[in-house]
Motif scaffolding. Structure first.
Motif, PDB file in Angstrom:
ATOM      1  N   GLU A 219       0.819  -1.211   0.000  1.00 54.84           N
ATOM      2  CA  GLU A 219       0.000   0.000   0.000  1.00 54.84           C
ATOM      3  C   GLU A 219       0.859   1.269   0.000  1.00 54.84           C
ATOM      4  O   GLU A 219       0.433   2.308  -0.501  1.00 54.84           O
ATOM      5  CB  GLU A 219      -0.912   0.009   1.236  1.00 54.84           C
ATOM      6  N   VAL A 220       2.044   1.183   0.592  1.00 54.20           N
ATOM      7  CA  VAL A 220       2.934   2.340   0.698  1.00 54.20           C
ATOM      8  C   VAL A 220       4.285   1.952   0.120  1.00 54.20           C
ATOM      9  O   VAL A 220       4.943   1.046   0.626  1.00 54.20           O
ATOM     10  CB  VAL A 220       3.088   2.784   2.168  1.00 54.20           C
ATOM     11  N   ARG A 221       4.707   2.605  -0.952  1.00 50.20           N
ATOM     12  CA  ARG A 221       5.946   2.199  -1.627  1.00 50.20           C
ATOM     13  C   ARG A 221       6.624   3.404  -2.264  1.00 50.20           C
ATOM     14  O   ARG A 221       6.011   4.443  -2.485  1.00 50.20           O
ATOM     15  CB  ARG A 221       5.665   1.138  -2.687  1.00 50.20           C
ATOM     16  N   SER A 222       7.917   3.228  -2.558  1.00 47.35           N
ATOM     17  CA  SER A 222       8.717   4.262  -3.216  1.00 47.35           C
ATOM     18  C   SER A 222       9.269   3.728  -4.527  1.00 47.35           C
ATOM     19  O   SER A 222       9.635   2.556  -4.622  1.00 47.35           O
ATOM     20  CB  SER A 222       9.888   4.696  -2.323  1.00 47.35           C
ATOM     21  N   VAL A 223       9.338   4.597  -5.536  1.00 46.39           N
ATOM     22  CA  VAL A 223       9.938   4.269  -6.826  1.00 46.39           C
ATOM     23  C   VAL A 223      10.944   5.368  -7.146  1.00 46.39           C
ATOM     24  O   VAL A 223      10.607   6.556  -7.091  1.00 46.39           O
ATOM     25  CB  VAL A 223       8.877   4.172  -7.945  1.00 46.39           C
ATOM     26  N   THR A 224      12.184   5.015  -7.481  1.00 45.68           N
ATOM     27  CA  THR A 224      13.226   6.021  -7.723  1.00 45.68           C
ATOM     28  C   THR A 224      13.235   6.478  -9.182  1.00 45.68           C
ATOM     29  O   THR A 224      12.815   5.746 -10.083  1.00 45.68           O
ATOM     30  CB  THR A 224      14.608   5.475  -7.342  1.00 45.68           C
ATOM     31  N   THR A 225      13.748   7.693  -9.386  1.00 48.70           N
ATOM     32  CA  THR A 225      13.826   8.315 -10.720  1.00 48.70           C
ATOM     33  C   THR A 225      15.115   9.126 -10.816  1.00 48.70           C
ATOM     34  O   THR A 225      15.922   9.140  -9.886  1.00 48.70           O
ATOM     35  CB  THR A 225      12.649   9.279 -10.948  1.00 48.70           C
ATOM     36  N   ASP A 226      15.262   9.860 -11.924  1.00 49.61           N
ATOM     37  CA  ASP A 226      16.407  10.770 -12.087  1.00 49.61           C
ATOM     38  C   ASP A 226      16.019  12.225 -11.838  1.00 49.61           C
ATOM     39  O   ASP A 226      16.738  13.136 -12.215  1.00 49.61           O
ATOM     40  CB  ASP A 226      17.012  10.618 -13.487  1.00 49.61           C
ATOM     41  N   TYR A 227      14.856  12.459 -11.224  1.00 48.33           N
ATOM     42  CA  TYR A 227      14.316  13.780 -10.902  1.00 48.33           C
ATOM     43  C   TYR A 227      13.696  14.499 -12.103  1.00 48.33           C
ATOM     44  O   TYR A 227      13.184  15.610 -11.955  1.00 48.33           O
ATOM     45  CB  TYR A 227      15.388  14.712 -10.310  1.00 48.33           C
ATOM     46  N   SER A 228      13.728  13.922 -13.273  1.00 50.38           N
ATOM     47  CA  SER A 228      13.237  14.633 -14.453  1.00 50.38           C
ATOM     48  C   SER A 228      11.724  14.535 -14.558  1.00 50.38           C
ATOM     49  O   SER A 228      11.093  13.620 -14.019  1.00 50.38           O
ATOM     50  CB  SER A 228      13.884  14.069 -15.723  1.00 50.38           C
TER      51      SER A 228
END
Length: 355
Positions: A219-228
């Motif tokens: 239900e609660v999760r994080s997904v990483t990116t390059d900030y773009s």
């Protein structure tokens, strides 16, 4: 092209020796007050300035500090955070007539190589380092070459490495408190680069806050990116296409939050009636969108001023220490509200008593 004025030019016009000019301009004994005043007046008339290279070679310092960014260049023009941070740094440095040498490089190896070259060439007296990593080679390198530095963010301590910290864990806790109180139970975090220490602190804090409220990991999760904005939009689409899409999205910068708002609009999702959106860093972008975005507000230029002053203190002989910047506050705006009734938490069913 006009030639730069030299000590020889000043001596000729002032009618004194070159040694006398050197004594006068460097505030050393050996000349009268009248001669000192005349030499300085002539130097000003000729537009003479001391040579930075000569000062560095004489051990007086370069009069400059460095800042290197090892981030994709395409993302830097999009984020207001760095512009505000550098503007704050520049306020303090310019007041002391210290130059800021700025360079963008492809990666951490290039950044470390640049520090070595700058120090060997006496280009800078110290550096401001950003984006601390979870396994960061920079503190060890800077300690080995003896370069004074201030880290913007928490990093491995070192004798000549001061730190200016932000409380990312508390900031994430404030966001979760707000969303949970509204009734959100499915919260997704569109995070920045996974190698950054502050990204990991935010991810950990989200996990701690979820566990404290007995929310399931799915239900609660994080997904990483390059900030773009491109990756922010792509991750948003993936999250909304999942079997249990989030009812609230937290973005690690303003650009990705606005991109996420655009994805919601293209999907026909009403914000905040069907989806709540929160931006980590406030900016004019957050305030002019419709609806205006709930965001973490902090005085980023003040954070930059604190970092620059910490470096100047270190160069003046103060011991390296860690200082905390002013904690951010959550500014609640029109982009967050209670989730749709179908996704709001339901009370447990009543049990029938046996007869």
């Amino acid at each position: 092209m006009a030639r730069r004025a030299t000590i020889k030019d000043i001596a000729r016009r002032a009618g004194v020796s070159e040694s006398a000019v050197s004594f006068a301009l460097n505030d050393r004994p050996g000349v009268s007050d009248q001669t000192r005043a005349r030499v300085r007046r002539v130097a000003a008339e000729l537009g003479w300035q001391p040579s930075v290279a000569a000062r560095a070679l004489s051990g007086e310092g370069s009069g400059a500090v460095g800042l290197v960014l090892a981030r994709p260049a395409r993302t830097l023009g999009l984020e207001s955070f760095f512009l505000q941070l550098v503007s704050g740094m520049q306020e303090v440095l310019a007041d002391q007539r210290i130059a800021l040498l700025f360079q963008v490089v492809d990666g951490l190896d290039d950044e470390c190589a640049l520090y070595r070259r700058w120090w060997a060439e006496r280009r800078v007296d110290g550096v401001l380092i950003v984006d601390p990593r979870t396994d960061d080679p920079r503190p060890g390198l800077l300690a080995s070459i003896g370069m004074p530095a201030v880290a913007v963010g928490e990093i491995q301590p070192s004798p000549r490495l001061a730190q200016v910290r932000a409380d990312d864990a508390k900031a994430m806790a404030d966001i979760v408190d707000h969303l949970y109180a509204l009734g959100h139970r499915r919260i997704a975090h569109v995070a920045g680069m996974p190698e950054f220490a502050h990204t990991q602190r935010r991810i950990r804090s989200l996990g701690v806050e979820a566990a404290r409220r007995d929310l399931a990991p799915h239900e609660v999760r994080s997904v990483t990116t390059d900030y773009s904005d491109a990756q922010g939009a792509a991750v948003t689409r993936g999250l909304l296409d999942g079997p249990e899409p989030p009812t609230a999205l937290v973005y690690d910068n303003d650009v990705m939050a606005v991109a996420g708002l655009g994805v919601a609009t293209e999907r026909g999702l009403a914000v905040p009636a069907e989806l709540s959106v929160v931006a980590w860093d406030d900016s004019p972008l957050c305030r002019v969108t419709h609806p205006a975005l709930t965001a973490l507000v902090r005085d980023t230029p003040a954070f930059g001023r604190l970092a620059a002053q910490s470096l100047l203190d270190l160069l003046a002989g103060a011991p390296a220490h860690a200082v905390a910047g002013e904690p951010p506050r959550l500014e609640v705006r029109a982009s967050t509200a209670a989730p749709p009734p179908a996704t709001a938490p339901q009370p447990p069913p009543k049990r029938c008593s046996a007869h």
